[in-house]
Design a protein around this motif. Structure first.
Motif, PDB file in Angstrom:
ATOM      1  N   ASN A 113       0.872  -1.171   0.000  1.00 16.05           N
ATOM      2  CA  ASN A 113       0.000   0.000   0.000  1.00 16.05           C
ATOM      3  C   ASN A 113       0.918   1.233   0.000  1.00 16.05           C
ATOM      4  O   ASN A 113       1.841   1.320   0.821  1.00 16.05           O
ATOM      5  CB  ASN A 113      -0.887  -0.041   1.256  1.00 16.05           C
ATOM      6  N   HIS A 114       0.661   2.156  -0.913  1.00 15.45           N
ATOM      7  CA  HIS A 114       1.484   3.362  -1.034  1.00 15.45           C
ATOM      8  C   HIS A 114       1.663   4.072   0.324  1.00 15.45           C
ATOM      9  O   HIS A 114       2.749   4.578   0.639  1.00 15.45           O
ATOM     10  CB  HIS A 114       0.787   4.296  -2.039  1.00 15.45           C
ATOM     11  N   LEU A 115       0.605   4.077   1.128  1.00 17.42           N
ATOM     12  CA  LEU A 115       0.677   4.788   2.412  1.00 17.42           C
ATOM     13  C   LEU A 115       1.541   4.033   3.429  1.00 17.42           C
ATOM     14  O   LEU A 115       2.181   4.644   4.286  1.00 17.42           O
ATOM     15  CB  LEU A 115      -0.732   5.043   2.962  1.00 17.42           C
ATOM     16  N   GLY A 117       4.202   2.686   2.538  1.00 17.78           N
ATOM     17  CA  GLY A 117       5.512   3.198   2.127  1.00 17.78           C
ATOM     18  C   GLY A 117       5.820   4.526   2.800  1.00 17.78           C
ATOM     19  O   GLY A 117       6.890   4.699   3.404  1.00 17.78           O
ATOM     20  N   HIS A 118       4.865   5.453   2.740  1.00 15.31           N
ATOM     21  CA  HIS A 118       5.093   6.763   3.373  1.00 15.31           C
ATOM     22  C   HIS A 118       5.359   6.611   4.875  1.00 15.31           C
ATOM     23  O   HIS A 118       6.102   7.380   5.467  1.00 15.31           O
ATOM     24  CB  HIS A 118       3.879   7.681   3.162  1.00 15.31           C
ATOM     25  N   ILE A 119       4.724   5.629   5.498  1.00 12.23           N
ATOM     26  CA  ILE A 119       4.919   5.407   6.936  1.00 12.23           C
ATOM     27  C   ILE A 119       6.274   4.737   7.193  1.00 12.23           C
ATOM     28  O   ILE A 119       7.078   5.216   7.998  1.00 12.23           O
ATOM     29  CB  ILE A 119       3.763   4.541   7.505  1.00 12.23           C
ATOM     30  N   ILE A 145       0.219  13.041   5.149  1.00  7.14           N
ATOM     31  CA  ILE A 145      -0.275  14.271   4.516  1.00  7.14           C
ATOM     32  C   ILE A 145       0.328  14.377   3.122  1.00  7.14           C
ATOM     33  O   ILE A 145       1.482  14.739   2.962  1.00  7.14           O
ATOM     34  CB  ILE A 145       0.080  15.512   5.375  1.00  7.14           C
ATOM     35  N   SER A 146      -0.489  14.014   2.121  1.00  9.02           N
ATOM     36  CA  SER A 146       0.030  14.007   0.752  1.00  9.02           C
ATOM     37  C   SER A 146      -0.949  14.714  -0.164  1.00  9.02           C
ATOM     38  O   SER A 146      -1.901  15.354   0.298  1.00  9.02           O
ATOM     39  CB  SER A 146       0.243  12.561   0.316  1.00  9.02           C
ATOM     40  N   GLY A 147      -0.716  14.577  -1.473  1.00  9.76           N
ATOM     41  CA  GLY A 147      -1.621  15.193  -2.438  1.00  9.76           C
ATOM     42  C   GLY A 147      -2.970  14.494  -2.473  1.00  9.76           C
ATOM     43  O   GLY A 147      -3.978  15.091  -2.825  1.00  9.76           O
ATOM     44  N   THR A 313       8.377  12.913  -0.253  1.00 11.84           N
ATOM     45  CA  THR A 313       7.557  12.832  -1.461  1.00 11.84           C
ATOM     46  C   THR A 313       7.716  11.430  -2.074  1.00 11.84           C
ATOM     47  O   THR A 313       8.537  10.632  -1.612  1.00 11.84           O
ATOM     48  CB  THR A 313       7.975  13.925  -2.464  1.00 11.84           C
ATOM     49  N   ASP A 314       6.937  11.172  -3.131  1.00 10.16           N
ATOM     50  CA  ASP A 314       6.873   9.800  -3.646  1.00 10.16           C
ATOM     51  C   ASP A 314       8.213   9.271  -4.144  1.00 10.16           C
ATOM     52  O   ASP A 314       8.958   9.968  -4.830  1.00 10.16           O
ATOM     53  CB  ASP A 314       5.840   9.736  -4.783  1.00 10.16           C
ATOM     54  N   ASN A 315       8.493   8.029  -3.814  1.00 13.76           N
ATOM     55  CA  ASN A 315       9.731   7.359  -4.232  1.00 13.76           C
ATOM     56  C   ASN A 315       9.498   5.853  -4.103  1.00 13.76           C
ATOM     57  O   ASN A 315       8.502   5.421  -3.521  1.00 13.76           O
ATOM     58  CB  ASN A 315      10.900   7.822  -3.345  1.00 13.76           C
TER      59      ASN A 315
HETATM   60 ZN    ZN Z   1       2.532   9.720  -1.893  1.00 15.77          ZN
END
Ligand code: ZN
Ligand code: KG4
Length: 348
Positions: A113-115, A117-119, A145-147, A313-315
């Motif tokens: 899940n993309h989120l 990843g952010h975590i 907190i993203s787009g 940011t996204d990576n």
């Molecule tokens: Zn993102």
């Protein structure tokens, strides 16, 4: 063990390769091929254009990642990919690439899940080529907190998520982007508004609303704030640079006040030990500083963690790290026949 990770949920075609040995993570490659220029004239990401650009950029990005990593495709043990959430046509390019590679190389896949990843990028210690994994004790509160998202997520253990608050309308990053559009600034609006606000050197004199600041829940709402900015702008004939800077600083402060207050309130309520930030808006320096200051005052025992700006940011490195945690938990490992994407995937 080597993990190849592919991320295409929005407007970055990203590929990373990591090696894990003796609990150390070596970042062999972390390539982000950005489409910002393509979307900037539209003031936001156009899904079909994003998908077309992912299709063009995917193989060159993979080639560059392998060139930098100096490993051979036979040495890849797992292929991690972003299953969702995100733009449906964009996700499908990454999902299908991962599926094709897994089929031809006969390797297992990991759904991420993309989120997540952010975590989980917060677990990386340092931003160098060799990282340790931090020992972060639970409960953890993640502010994403993203787009596309604004969520407060409670984690009682690894890979266990409970969304305890979220936006009822626009995401925080979306509000930054829409306000930038109103002010005739470029996309993405977040960094431009942050810089304008910095130049202003003051907090901004316009009293914009702080939506849901005093609501009893941990939810957010940013669309009214964006409309308030629109009405404010209509009062001016021609906006000078200093008018724009004042509006930018006042808007940013309104967003920060709400994010800080709700994060602290949720941290108190759930008695968390650590707070982790993730998503593009967490690159905002003013937000980081003000959250840190408020925490030091009201909850000095709670530790605040945030990723280096390039990893906020996204990576794809973040997808690789979250993928590794799935391997540790022995979950989300699938075969190419099972690949699917889900633009509305939720954390659970
Ligand atoms: Zn993102
Ligand atoms: O996480 P991300 O790269 O992509 C999504 O998953 O959406 O976040 C992109 C968002 C954009 O809305 C952008 O304007 C915002 O993050 N952003 C910022 C900053 N840098 C990026 N917002 C506020 N301040 C920043 N410095």
């Amino acid at each position: 063990m080597n993990i190849l990770a592919i991320e295409t949920s929005c407007d970055e075609t990203a590929v990373a390769i990591i090696n894990i040995q003796d609990e150390k993570i070596r970042v062999l490659a972390n390539i982000v091929s950005s489409q910002i220029k393509l979307h900037s004239k539209f003031g936001g990401v156009v899904p079909q254009l994003a998908a077309r650009a992912h299709l063009q950029n995917m193989v060159p990005t993979l080639q560059e990642a392998f060139r930098q990593s100096r490993i051979d495709k036979n040495e890849v043990d797992y292929i991690a990919f972003t299953k969702g959430p995100g733009l449906a046509p964009a996700l499908m390019i990454g999902g299908n690439t991962a599926k094709a590679l897994a089929f031809s190389w006969e390797k297992p896949l990991i759904e991420v899940n993309h989120l997540e990843g952010h975590i989980y990028v917060n677990w990386l210690e340092g931003s160098g080529l060799i990282c340790n994994l931090k020992d972060i004790s639970f409960p953890v509160l993640a502010l994403i907190i993203s787009g596309g998202h604004t969520q407060l997520v409670l984690m009682k253990n690894n890979m266990q998520f409970e969304i305890v608050g979220e936006t009822l309308d626009d995401a925080a990053g979306e509000a930054f982007d829409k306000v930038a559009k109103i002010l005739d600034l470029e996309y993405p609006g977040g960094p431009i508004i942050e810089n304008l606000a910095l130049e202003h050197k003051k907090k901004g004199s316009i009293k914009f609303p702080r939506p849901m600041l005093n609501s009893k829940d941990f939810n957010f709402s940013f669309s009214g704030l964006k409309t308030a900015v629109l009405y404010e702008v209509r009062k001016y004939g021609n906006l000078t640079v200093s008018d724009k800077a004042n509006i930018a600083a006042s808007f940013q402060q309104a967003v920060i006040d709400v994010l800080v207050a709700k994060t602290i309130k949720a941290s108190q309520f759930y008695k968390v030990k650590n707070i982790v930030l993730g998503g593009g808006v967490s690159a905002n320096q003013a937000l980081r500083q003000q959250l840190e200051t408020s925490l030091n005052k009201s909850l000095p025992m709670v530790r605040l963690l945030y990723p280096p700006k390039a990893l906020a940011t996204d990576n794809a490195l973040m997808i690789a790290v979250a993928g590794y945690f799935h391997i540790l938990q022995k979950q989300n490992i699938i075969s190419w026949q099972e690949v699917s994407t889900d633009s509305n995937l939720r954390l659970k």
